[in-house]
Design an enzyme around this catalytic site. Structure first.
Site, PDB file in Angstrom:
ATOM      1  CE1 TYR A   1      -4.090   1.635   0.418  1.00 31.50           C
ATOM      2  CE2 TYR A   1      -2.655   3.437   2.098  1.00 31.50           C
ATOM      3  CZ  TYR A   1      -3.822   3.223   1.212  1.00 31.50           C
ATOM      4  OH  TYR A   1      -4.833   4.152   1.092  1.00 31.50           O
TER       5      TYR A   1
ATOM      6  CE  LYS B   1      -4.048   4.930  -1.976  1.00 29.47           C
ATOM      7  NZ  LYS B   1      -5.016   5.191  -2.810  1.00 29.47           N
TER       8      LYS B   1
END
Length: 253
Positions: free
Chosen positions: A157, A161
């Site tokens: 993640y 991002k």
């Protein structure tokens, strides 16, 4: 309300719930026509009905944005139904299992990167020709606090991002002379339906858990949506390449 948005064609991904739903409703309330894109067919349809009951104009496209065919359908629907694409909000995303690098499976890595980073790239690439032809366009990406630091999520993640942040900045530089702006929000803790399937005793969750003491208050999806709508509006006409934390100062701690 007049803010330079009224009547424009807007795509919002992940619009079936959470921040995406709040953003879609906010655009519609300003008179914009919205393509509600989401993996969940029923959730997307419910949001469209909610908008229509309030007098808005919306259409749903359901499917996995990691698939090129779905991306093409989203873009073509906006063009065919609403005459083009003025605003793209790349909001759809999924969490990882907070896994540290040594514990990330190939499946977890590939799925998180596909949804969180590759899908925004694919959809941006699909709508850019229409924005370039019009000589204008606003792209707003939902990054994350995890795009600013290494202690807010797992490896997959966090990497995805950070990638969204880089993609946003590159878009801003590459297309500013063509009238296209790209910005991103970095939400902190937000009250949405997203859940984390994590083993709290595993190395990743156990390591980053203590960093969440500085999280700040939990925001409402509408607070995130308000910043998205601003960045897409003419009020933000000179805001380009900005990465904006919406996190009650978590990033400032």
């Amino acid at each position: 309300m007049t803010d330079g948005l009224n009547g424009r064609s807007v795509i919002v991904t992940g619009a079936g719930s959470g921040i995406g739903r709040a953003a879609a409703l906010a655009f519609a309330a300003r008179g914009d026509r919205v393509v509600v894109a989401d993996l969940d067919t029923d959730a997307a349809a419910a949001v469209v009905k909610e908008m229509e009951r309030a007098g808005g104009t919306a259409v749903t496209v359901a499917g996995d944005l990691g698939e090129q065919s779905v991306v093409d359908q989203v873009a073509s629907t906006a063009v065919e139904r609403f005459g083009g694409v003025d605003v793209l909000v790349n909001n759809a995303g999924i969490m990882d299992r907070m896994s540290a690098v040594a514990d990330v499976s190939d499946a977890e890595w590939e799925r998180v990167l596909r949804v969180n980073l590759t899908a925004p790239f694919l959809l941006t690439r699909a709508v850019l020709p229409h924005m370039l032809a019009a000589g204008r366009g606003a792209i707003v990406n939902t990054a994350s606090e995890a795009g600013l630091r290494g202690s807010a999520a797992g490896a997959a993640y966090t990497a995805s991002k950070h990638g969204v942040v880089g993609l946003t900045k590159n878009l801003a530089v590459m297309y500013r002379k063509q009238g296209i702006r790209a910005n991103a929000i970095c939400p902190g803790g937000t009250a949405t339906a997203i859940t984390v399937d994590a083993d709290r005793t595993a190395h990743g969750p156990a390591t980053i858990g203590p960093y969440f003491v500085n999280l700040g208050r939990m925001s409402r999806p509408e607070e995130q949506a308000a910043v998205i709508v601003f960045l897409a509006s003419d009020a933000a006409s000179n805001v380009n390449g900005a990465i904006i934390p919406v996190d009650d100062a978590w990033s400032a701690v």
